[in-house]
Design a protein around this motif. Sequence first.
Motif, PDB file in Angstrom:
ATOM      1  N   CYS A  54      28.781  86.019  47.861  1.00  0.00           N
ATOM      2  CA  CYS A  54      29.344  85.451  46.956  1.00  0.00           C
ATOM      3  C   CYS A  54      29.968  86.820  45.600  1.00  0.00           C
ATOM      4  O   CYS A  54      29.040  87.168  45.351  1.00  0.00           O
ATOM      5  CB  CYS A  54      29.054  83.909  46.058  1.00  0.00           C
ATOM      6  SG  CYS A  54      30.429  83.480  44.529  1.00  0.00           S
ATOM      7  N   PRO A  55      30.788  86.576  45.652  1.00  0.00           N
ATOM      8  CA  PRO A  55      30.901  88.705  44.248  1.00  0.00           C
ATOM      9  C   PRO A  55      30.741  87.279  42.771  1.00  0.00           C
ATOM     10  O   PRO A  55      30.709  88.127  41.728  1.00  0.00           O
ATOM     11  CB  PRO A  55      32.399  88.742  44.752  1.00  0.00           C
ATOM     12  CG  PRO A  55      33.358  87.745  44.929  1.00  0.00           C
ATOM     13  CD  PRO A  55      32.313  87.350  46.501  1.00  0.00           C
ATOM     14  N   VAL A  56      31.238  85.915  42.238  1.00  0.00           N
ATOM     15  CA  VAL A  56      31.558  85.591  41.490  1.00  0.00           C
ATOM     16  C   VAL A  56      29.839  84.934  41.227  1.00  0.00           C
ATOM     17  O   VAL A  56      30.263  84.149  40.392  1.00  0.00           O
ATOM     18  CB  VAL A  56      32.284  85.192  40.369  1.00  0.00           C
ATOM     19  CG1 VAL A  56      33.967  86.588  40.428  1.00  0.00           C
ATOM     20  CG2 VAL A  56      32.920  84.303  41.331  1.00  0.00           C
ATOM     21  N   ASN A  57      29.604  85.110  42.235  1.00  0.00           N
ATOM     22  CA  ASN A  57      28.047  84.476  42.062  1.00  0.00           C
ATOM     23  C   ASN A  57      27.847  82.739  41.561  1.00  0.00           C
ATOM     24  O   ASN A  57      27.393  82.208  40.673  1.00  0.00           O
ATOM     25  CB  ASN A  57      26.562  84.643  40.848  1.00  0.00           C
ATOM     26  CG  ASN A  57      25.579  84.247  40.923  1.00  0.00           C
ATOM     27  OD1 ASN A  57      25.179  83.134  42.496  1.00  0.00           O
ATOM     28  ND2 ASN A  57      24.525  83.941  40.112  1.00  0.00           N
ATOM     29  N   CYS A  58      29.171  82.212  42.457  1.00  0.00           N
ATOM     30  CA  CYS A  58      28.972  80.796  42.099  1.00  0.00           C
ATOM     31  C   CYS A  58      29.106  79.429  42.979  1.00  0.00           C
ATOM     32  O   CYS A  58      29.270  78.156  43.006  1.00  0.00           O
ATOM     33  CB  CYS A  58      31.308  80.856  41.775  1.00  0.00           C
ATOM     34  SG  CYS A  58      31.962  80.956  43.051  1.00  0.00           S
TER      35      CYS A  58
END
Length: 92
Positions: A54-58
């Motif tokens: 996950c690139p946005v750490n969500c």
Amino acid sequence: MALMITDDCINCDVCEPECPNDAISMGPEIYVIDPDKCTECVGHYSEPQCKQVCPVNCIPFNPEWKESKAELQAKYERLQEEARQKAAARQA
């Protein structure tokens, strides 16, 4: 605990194919995780793969869905058995 996807999701599509249990799918607006299928990758990997990519750490742990390592392992084994039964039924 199962994982969950927050509203910070940008629908980048990288988490869905990483899930070995097919627990991630597109919801009405963002991706969602089915807690009945999420094992946090227990039985497959040492860490949740969706969190890794996950690139946005969500993708945090879902505080409303607490499970022990043993419960996650039992869920993994149940899901594997269900998959074996479905595969056998298709071949019959």
